[in-house]
Scaffold this motif. Sequence first.
Motif: not given
Length: 316
Positions: A3-9
Amino acid sequence: MANSAGSYLLDAVRGGAVGASEALPGISGGTVALIVGLYDKLIGGAGHMVSGIKRYVTDVPRGRGRARAQEQFRQVDWSVLVPALVGMAVFLVLAALLLAPLVDAYTRYAYALFFGLVLACLWIPYSGAGRPWRAGHYAVALVFAVAAFVLTGLPGANLPTHPAVVFLAAAVAVCALVLPGLSGSFILLTLGLYEPTISAVGDLDIAYLAVFALGMLTGLSLFVKLLQHLLENFQHMTLVVLTGLMAGSLRALWPWQTESREVVTPTDVPVTVVFIVAGFVIVTAAIVWERRKRSRAEAARVAAGVRPERTESHFS
């Protein structure tokens, strides 16, 4: 694929929306979890975690190893659940300190907005099983709607803040987190423990919060497995019951009522209705967007010759 950092956010923000809702009386965290698409992840993840902990506690002392427990833990979507739970905890505290006073100041408009949200959200469990409703289903939903309506209309009690009372209240209130339509904060308000709990958060009363957290964990571990079992084995009837509970709980969000739950003559109707419509439109748009996104993804898989993915969602 990681997952990308954007997905985690994004997952943290979605979890934050659920956590913030739990700090507001009448606002159901389960309903918000439905709206933001986290409900299945939360129920499934919590269920597997409870099973994993149970098997670890029972298997390891008997020399059976940790294999069965680890198998349960592997079924949890940690990449979604961890950021969601972090966001939930952070926003729960922030909402208790910052958002709750704002809702107190504009109670009618806040309740009107969430009345519209929950009203539109009824479509999710209603259509979730993908089967037509029969007369018996409507009768069952009506029974649970009436029960929720009566419960949410009861005047508040004033229970003492004894540790045993706090523990039991937290165990009951946390069940509302996984039941769309019911609000944990509203249950605490009915029991007279909402203000003490909010004060404990603001004052960092560790003793009170520790007992409350233990009650939450106990209630969640017992109830989430029951709900997971019902959704997996009696999906349609469970969704019928949830639909009824959500419909009846709209009583708690009726904008024209006093603090003692007495319904009053509507005033300031045009502006209040605007907030109701706004809440309804927000959820309707979210449902339409989610279904179109799913349809496009399905069409893309079919065009690429990939077999359609089997979804475990109870609200597809």
